[in-house]
Design a protein around this motif. Structure first.
Motif, short mmCIF file in Angstrom:
data_model
loop_
_atom_site.label_atom_id
_atom_site.label_comp_id
_atom_site.label_asym_id
_atom_site.label_seq_id
_atom_site.Cartn_x
_atom_site.Cartn_y
_atom_site.Cartn_z
N GLU A 282 0.54 4.00 2.95
CA GLU A 282 0.87 3.72 4.34
C GLU A 282 2.10 4.50 4.79
O GLU A 282 3.03 4.72 3.99
N SER A 283 2.10 4.88 6.04
CA SER A 283 3.28 5.51 6.62
C SER A 283 4.29 4.44 7.02
O SER A 283 3.96 3.24 7.09
N GLU B 168 3.08 2.58 10.09
CA GLU B 168 1.97 1.66 9.81
C GLU B 168 2.49 0.37 9.18
O GLU B 168 2.01 -0.73 9.52
N ARG B 169 3.47 0.50 8.29
CA ARG B 169 4.05 -0.70 7.67
C ARG B 169 4.73 -1.57 8.74
O ARG B 169 4.61 -2.80 8.73
N ASP C 263 0.85 -1.19 0.00
CA ASP C 263 0.00 0.00 0.00
C ASP C 263 0.88 1.25 0.00
O ASP C 263 1.57 1.54 0.99
N LYS D 129 2.21 -3.42 10.85
CA LYS D 129 1.66 -4.59 10.14
C LYS D 129 2.64 -5.76 10.18
O LYS D 129 2.23 -6.92 10.33
#
Length: 410
Positions: free
Chosen positions: A238-239, A242-243, A235, A246
């Motif tokens: 995404e920042s 955030e990556r 994605d 995940k």
């Protein structure tokens, strides 16, 4: 459809329905309850205790003793075919009783595994993922009923073929019963042996099928997990944080999978080890009986028995090989994700994660045998060694001559 109303979990649910991986072991755990190895429910406490006592007394505890006592007392009265029919079941009865006791002691492990499945289900969000779980659950339940059909078919075939020739199926020893004295005693002993064998088959289905039921559902989760790993970093909106979150969540998912395997490992280790010890010997006696002594009825019963014995280890060993391949696919999926241009922190975490993913999930039988197709073939090949040994020593011919001599005396 009547069958669908009675056993709904045998059929694939709609994609829109929430994932419920425990449905894959629904009928298995109900049968485990009816094995009498669970904590008695308050409402039916006395009835459950009586049922547990009757079933386990006949099938778990007395049946192996009855076989051995019958050999000691009436060995000279067995024909070679009857003796081998009884002997092949006797070895399996001892192994079944041992496996039931192992499951009885560790039955709470099934509950722990189901709780972990609930954790995995929380990560299922898409219809395609739910579809995989529903398909795995329905397949798992159908396999369970297939096991039940094969095992019960053997017990019924043996019972009917024995009644046809006017003898009890296995000629176990029962105090105060002499099946030769009257038809009433014959019917009573045959009924007791049939009840005990049906109970043993019922127990055997549970203690042999549970690894298949659980690992089928696990494989569905691992395939979904592989897709989740492959999508990491895909994605563009995404920042960096955030990556990384995940990736950390995927690491937690992998730990959950390992916890699931660890919860079942002691049960699987004990039951499969016991079965590996006896499968070659049991199949060897069955082959000798089919080739050298069995008539049509007993040959059909022996073939049913052979199918049941092969089902005790072969499907799970195949699944263990598939599980190793699934682990390799997890590592490939993570490596194929988008990670090259990301931060050093992300790459370091991914590197350690990749190393852990490359360690395959394996199950051991008491740390002696690796549970795999290769091991299953090796222990099964022992049956041909038993058959060859009997053939070379002319044991079959000697047994046949002994039977003829006994008949000539009368």
């Amino acid at each position: 459809m009547v069958l669908r109303r009675i056993f709904p979990a045998m059929y694939t649910a709609k994609d829109s329905e929430p994932a419920n991986s425990k449905n894959g072991t629904l009928y298995l755990l109900r049968c485990v309850f009816f094995m009498g190895v669970r904590k008695p429910p308050k409402r039916y406490f006395l009835a459950y205790c009586l049922w547990s006592f009757a079933l386990n007394l006949c099938s778990t505890f007395y049946q192996p003793i009855g076989f051995m006592t019958g050999y000691v007392i009436h060995l000279s009265e067995f024909s070679p075919g009857e003796f081998l029919t009884s002997l092949q079941v006797a070895f399996n009865a001892w192994s079944c009783s041992t496996k039931v006791l192992i499951v009885w002691y560790l039955v709470n492990r099934f509950d722990d595994a189901n709780e972990i499945l609930d954790e995995m289900d929380k990560r299922i969000t898409q219809d395609s993922e739910r579809k995989r779980i529903h398909e795995a659950c329905s397949l798992s339940n159908r396999i369970f009923f297939f096991f039940m059909s094969v095992y019960m078919m053997y017990a019924t075939n043996t019972f009917l073929s024995a009644i046809f020739i006017g003898r009890p199926p296995y000629q176990n020893y029962y105090p105060f019963l002499d099946w030769r004295s009257s038809k009433w005693h014959l019917a009573l002993q045959a009924g007791l042996e049939y009840f005990a064998m049906c109970g043993a088959c019922f127990q055997d289905v549970c203690v042999d099928c549970y690894p298949v039921n659980y690992i089928l559902v696990l494989r569905a989760h691992m395939q979904i997990f592989a897709e989740r790993l492959r999508q990491l970093g895909s994605d563009p909106h995404e920042s960096e944080e955030e990556r990384y979150e995940k990736l950390v969540q995927c690491i937690q998912d992998h730990k959950t999978i390992l916890r699931f395997c660890d919860s079942l490992r002691p049960v699987i280790s004990g039951t499969i080890f016991v079965q590996f010890l006896v499968v070659g010997l049991v199949l060897g006696f069955t082959l000798i009986n089919i080739v050298m002594f069995a008539n049509l009825g007993s040959a059909i019963a022996a073939l049913s028995f052979m199918s049941a014995v092969l089902l005790e280890t072969t499907p799970f060993c195949i699944l263990c090989n598939y599980l190793t391949e699934d682990c390799n696919q997890l590592a490939d999926a993570l490596f194929e994700s988008n990670w090259i241009d990301y931060s050093k922190r992300y790459k370091n975490a991914l590197r350690h994660f990749l190393h852990n993913l490359q360690q395959p999930i394996t199950f051991m039988a008491m740390n002696v045998f690796t549970i795999s197709v290769g091991t299953n073939i090796s222990v099964t090949k022992f049956s041909f060694s038993v058959f060859t040994l009997v053939k070379q020593m002319n044991i079959a011919e000697k047994l046949s001559k002994t039977e003829e001599e006994v008949e000539n005396l009368y």
